[in-house]
Every structure is written in structure tokens, then in C-alpha cells.
Design an enzyme around this catalytic site. Structure first.
Site, PDB file in Angstrom:
ATOM      1  CE  LYS A   1      -3.925   1.911   2.652  1.00 28.16           C
ATOM      2  NZ  LYS A   1      -4.874   1.661   3.757  1.00 28.16           N
TER       3      LYS A   1
ATOM      4  CB  SER B   1      -8.142   3.539   2.886  1.00 27.43           C
ATOM      5  OG  SER B   1      -7.354   2.867   3.862  1.00 27.43           O
TER       6      SER B   1
ATOM      7  CB  SER C   1      -8.493   0.458   5.599  1.00 27.79           C
ATOM      8  OG  SER C   1      -9.263   1.613   5.531  1.00 27.79           O
TER       9      SER C   1
HETATM   10  N1  GLN Z   1     -13.299   3.807   6.192  1.00 30.97           N
HETATM   11  C1  GLN Z   1     -12.768   4.200   7.461  1.00 30.97           C
HETATM   12  C2  GLN Z   1     -12.412   5.661   7.413  1.00 30.97           C
HETATM   13  O1  GLN Z   1     -12.697   6.250   6.458  1.00 30.97           O
HETATM   14  C3  GLN Z   1     -11.612   3.323   7.819  1.00 30.97           C
HETATM   15  C4  GLN Z   1     -10.342   3.715   7.163  1.00 30.97           C
HETATM   16  C5  GLN Z   1      -9.184   2.833   7.519  1.00 30.97           C
HETATM   17  O2  GLN Z   1      -9.333   1.764   8.134  1.00 30.97           O
HETATM   18  N2  GLN Z   1      -8.011   3.310   7.195  1.00 30.97           N
HETATM   19  O3  GLN Z   1     -11.868   6.223   8.289  1.00 30.97           O
END
Ligand code: GLN
Length: 486
Positions: free
Chosen positions: A79, A154, A178
Site C-alpha cells: 500500500k 482505504s 481498511s
Molecule cells: N473507512 C474508514 C475511514 O474512512 C476506515 C479507514 C481505515 O481503516 N483506514 O476512516
């Protein structure tokens, strides 16, 4: 079978037997990327040359008969918030568009030390803030199962490239879901390890008390192999847990007899799609048929999980993003009047709308007038949630839930409603709040042919129970081998 379809353990065996070379394996993945990447958009950077150099080095070692670690020569992706020395690490943000870190994150270092082959850096929501990968400054990523849908986020790029066979495995990061939510939407295996099991050194921070790096893989065996490589103490991360290293492949045992499994009824509420519920309950039935005891119970703080998550993650996120001020690294506005104007313009230009929203929310929450009302209250509820989970794990070995209430949604469907977007994490965020390990794996498909994910949660540092149950379930379900048509 094509070389790019292999799992890591299959590829390892073929490399060891000299049935294939690492260059062939790597080239097969680079060709696959050339073939499908224009549809999927999973990568921000593709590291063709370094990948082939690393591959040749592994082939040389094999020809000399050197004993090699499991992940040697296996092509993978990271990532783009995981620092890689001299290789772009953008966090999918204009702010870090040209950032080449001077060092490797510990996880990258560990994979390179095992002679892993890096294919590239994957797309994500900017600074890991989002659930669809649409918040990337560079481009959106598509779901390989249906190119009109999101891959989740994400770590959407990391899940999509594994699902599309553009990498054998990848690493993602998980703050509120995410890794697991995109793994669920893309039909692959994703593990968020216990907080502190995997070093966060060199992971660009979003919300430091919630962030954790973990593997995204094609099967459960690969998940154990990658966890072996990345887990373990690191003096560079002071939240790293000081426990001895384990061999997680020991727990790949097809037996869940006597396991006590709790099913929290709040995780099957009215927001869940009926097909998701049915698929998850079918898998639970399989665990029961294999000898596990199943019991419904209540996690009554579940409703508070999203508000608590939003408050804590925005507070920590706003503070972590304060370092991007145009002085130390990253984007700096070209024209400005004075220092304040430089800060303002740099941050105004460098951050996208979602990052700005979180910065404003987090700053408000941490302001002297509102700290007690929001932030401290959220921390108190966090403690209650941890206690509630601890109590449940006094009774159960495993808690089983859906990973998400729905399957992958359409690109653009949620962009106007950032709050609705958070509901994709309603079943995953509680796990981060409590610092627990959880894995998502595919347990079926809906009528649109979209993957459905099941989540297995265990007590802290009990990855072994999760891997064992996931392995047994994977054997029993036999739905692997189904691939998206690209
Ligand atoms: N979707 C969640 C957010 O927007 C989780 C994001 C994540 O786990 N990095 O914060």
C-alpha cells in the site's frame, strides 16, 4: 493454470523444485499487470526494473542451492502509505506526490530481507481516509468483479491487485476496517492483526491508536506465511508487543471441534443485506457441522462504535496531518505572502476534501471547549467496549460476524454522503477500537456475482485461533478458484 494465478505457497514449492524461475514468475505478473491494469487501476507506481533485479537475485540464490525463506521470490505489492526507500510513497495525496522516503518501513524491510519481489505500490484513499478508494488524488480503483463498482477502501488497490492476479499478495493498513472491508468486496483474505503485533514504523500515520498493517492474500495459508514474515517485536515502534516470534503455519489445522463461537446479534441488524446475512449464517452452520458450539449473544455497545471511531480517528488524524506544513517535506505552495499564508496555501492545495473534513472535525473535537464533551467521552466508551469484548472472550474462542452489511457499491454512489460511507465499517471499526485481531474471508456471492465476506474475531494475540477456524472453513466451503473475469 497461469503462473499469475498461483498462491504464495504454490509458487514457493515450484521455485524450490526449480519447476519455474523467479524471473518467469515475476514476468508473468508484469505481463498480467500490462494486460488488466488499465481496467483495474490498482497501482500508483509499478516497479518493473527493481522487480526483475530482485527476481534475478533470487534465481541466482536458487541456482547456488542456498536455503531460502518462504516468501523469497514471491511477487507482491505494498500500500502506498508504507515507506519504501527511494520508491515513491504518496499516500495517494498531492501533498506527498513526489515523496521518496529515505528509509524502508519495518514491514517492507522484513519482506525484502526474505527476498520478496516488489511489483509496486498500490492505490488507496488519501491518507487512508475512506471506504472506496475514490478519495485517491491520483485515480479511483475498480472492483475486478464488476468494474462499475468500488473495491472498498482505504486499501482498495491492495485488495484489487490480489483479486485481479496482479500480485500474489499485498500489504494494507487497517484503522477502522481498511484491510477487511476491501478484502470482503474483492473476495480475498484480509487480516488485521492485534494492535502491536506488526510494527507500524514507516507506516504513514492516520490514527496511531487504531492503525495496524496486515496481509491481503489469495488464501488462508498465504495469510499465515505473510504474518510470519511481518509480525514480531520492533524496537523502532514503542507500541510493538514484546512477544517471541511464532510460526503461524502450525495453526493451519482443519479442526474446530469444541470451539465456542459467539454470534453477536447486533451485527445482523436491519442494515444488513439479506443475502449477506444468509451467506454468513450458512458458513456459521458449517462451523457447527464441523463440531463448533454456536451461541447468540449481545454486544450492547455496538451502536456506539462508529461515533467513537469517528471521534478518535479524526482527533488523531488531525494531529498526525499537522506535520504537512510545507516546511519539512511534501508539497509547498509556489506563491505566498508570509509564513502563515504559506501554511494556508500549502495545506489548502495539498489536501483533498476528505482529509480537510477530518482535519476540521478533529481540530474541533480536540479544542479546549469540546474536548471533554467528545474526545474524553469517546475514550470512556472505548474502555467499556474493550471490557465488553473481554467478557465475551471469557466465554467464546471466536466471534463471527459479517465483514460488512453489503457487497461492493457502485462508483459514485456514496460520494455525496460521507456519513453513509462510514456504515461500510460498522462491523469492522469496533475491532480496531478494542485492538483485537480479525480476518475477513470470502463466504459466497450475491445475485450480482459480488463476493460476500465473513469476519472472524479473536482475543488479543490469538491470531492462531482465527487462522485455524479460517483454514477449516476454507477447506469446507471449497468456493476458491472462482476468479473475476477481466
Ligand atoms: N473507512 C474508514 C475511514 O474512512 C476506515 C479507514 C481505515 O481503516 N483506514 O476512516
Amino acid at each position: 493454470m497461469e503462473l499469475y494465478e498461483l498462491t504464495a505457497h504454490e509458487a514457493r514449492d515450484l521455485l524450490r523444485n526449480k519447476a519455474i524461475s523467479c524471473r518467469e514468475l515475476t514476468q508473468a505478473h508484469l505481463d498480467r499487470i500490462a494486460e488488466v491494469e488499465s481496467k483495474v487501476n490498482g497501482y500508483i507506481t509499478i516497479t518493473h526494473e527493481t522487480a526483475l533485479e530482485q527476481a534475478d537475485m533470487v534465481d541466482e540464490k536458487i541456482s547456488k542451492g542456498e536455503p531460502l525463506p518462504d516468501l523469497a521470490g514471491i511477487p507482491m505489492a505494498l500500500k502506498d502509505n508504507i515507506c519504501t526507500k527511494d520508491i515513491l510513497t504518496t499516500c495517494a495525496s498531492k501533498m506527498l506526490e513526489n515523496f521518496r522516503p529515505p528509509y524502508n518501513a519495518t514491514v517492507a524491510q522484513r519482506l525484502f530481507a526474505e527476498y520478496g519481489v516488489l511489483l509496486g505500490k498500490t492505490n488507496m484513499d488519501e491518507f487512508a481516509m475512506g471506504s472506496s478508494t475514490e478519495n485517491s488524488y491520483m485515480k479511483p480503483t475498480m472492483n475486478p468483479w464488476d468494474l462499475t463498482r468500488v473495491p472498498g477502501g482505504s486499501s482498495g488497490g491492495s485488495a484489487a491487485v490480489v483479486s485481479a492476479d496482479e500480485a500474489v499478495y499485498s500489504l494494507g493498513s487497517d484503522t477502522g476496517g481498511s484491510i477487511r472491508q476491501p478484502a470482503s468486496y474483492c473476495g480475498v483474505v484480509g487480516l488485521k492483526p492485534t494492535y502491536g503485533l506488526v510494527s507500524r514504523y514507516g507506516l504513514v500515520a492516520f490514527a496511531s491508536s487504531l492503525d495496524q498493517i496486515g496481509p491481503i492474500t489469495k488464501d488462508v495459508t498465504d495469510c499465515a506465511l505473510v504474518l510470519n514474515a511481518i509480525a514480531g517485536p520492533d524496537s523502532k515502534d514503542y507500541t510493538s508487543v514484546k512477544i517471541g516470534e511464532d510460526d503461524y503455519t502450525k495453526y493451519l489445522v482443519d479442526d474446530v471441534k469444541g470451539f465456542k463461537v459467539g454470534i453477536p446479534k447486533e451485527y445482523f441488524d436491519q442494515n444488513i443485506e439479506p443475502q449477506v446475512k444468509d451467506s454468513v449464517m450458512d458458513a456459521v452452520k458449517k462451523l457447527e457441522d464441523m463440531g463448533a458450539y454456536i451461541e447468540e449473544f449481545s454486544l450492547k455497545y455496538t451502536d456506539y462504535a462508529l461515533p467513537v471511531y469517528c471521534i478518535i480517528s479524526s482527533a488523531e488524524g488531525s494531529s498526525n496531518l499537522a506535520r504537512y506544513d510545507g516546511v519539512k517535506y511534501g508539497h509547498r505552495a509556489k506563491e505566498y505572502d508570509d509564513m502563515m499564508d504559506m501554511y494556508r496555501k500549502t495545506r489548502g492545495e495539498g489536501f483533498g476534501p476528505e482529509a480537510k473534513r477530518r482535519i476540521m472535525l478533529g481540530t474541533y473535537i480536540l479544542s479546549a471547549d469540546h474536548r471533554d464533551e467528545y474526545y474524553l467521552k469517546a475514550l470512556k466508551i472505548r474502555t467499556l467496549m474493550i471490557e465488553e469484548y473481554n467478557k465475551a472472550f471469557g466465554k467464546y474462542d471466536l466471534i463471527v460476524t459479517p465483514t460488512c452489511p453489503t457487497t461492493a457499491f457502485k462508483i459514485g454512489q456514496m460520494t455525496e454522503d460521507p456519513l453513509a460511507m462510514h456504515f461500510a465499517n460498522v462491523y469492522t471499526a469496533p475491532v480496531n477500537i478494542a485492538g483485537l485481531p480479525a480476518l475477513s474471508m470470502n463466504c459466497g456471492f450475491d445475485d450480482n456475482g459480488l463476493p460476500i465476506g465473513i469476519q472472524l474475531i479473536a482475543k488479543a494475540l490469538d491470531e492462531k485461533t482465527i487462522l485455524r477456524a479460517a483454514y477449516a472453513l476454507e477447506k469446507e466451503m471449497g468456493i476458491y478458484g472462482k476468479k473475476p473475469k477481466l
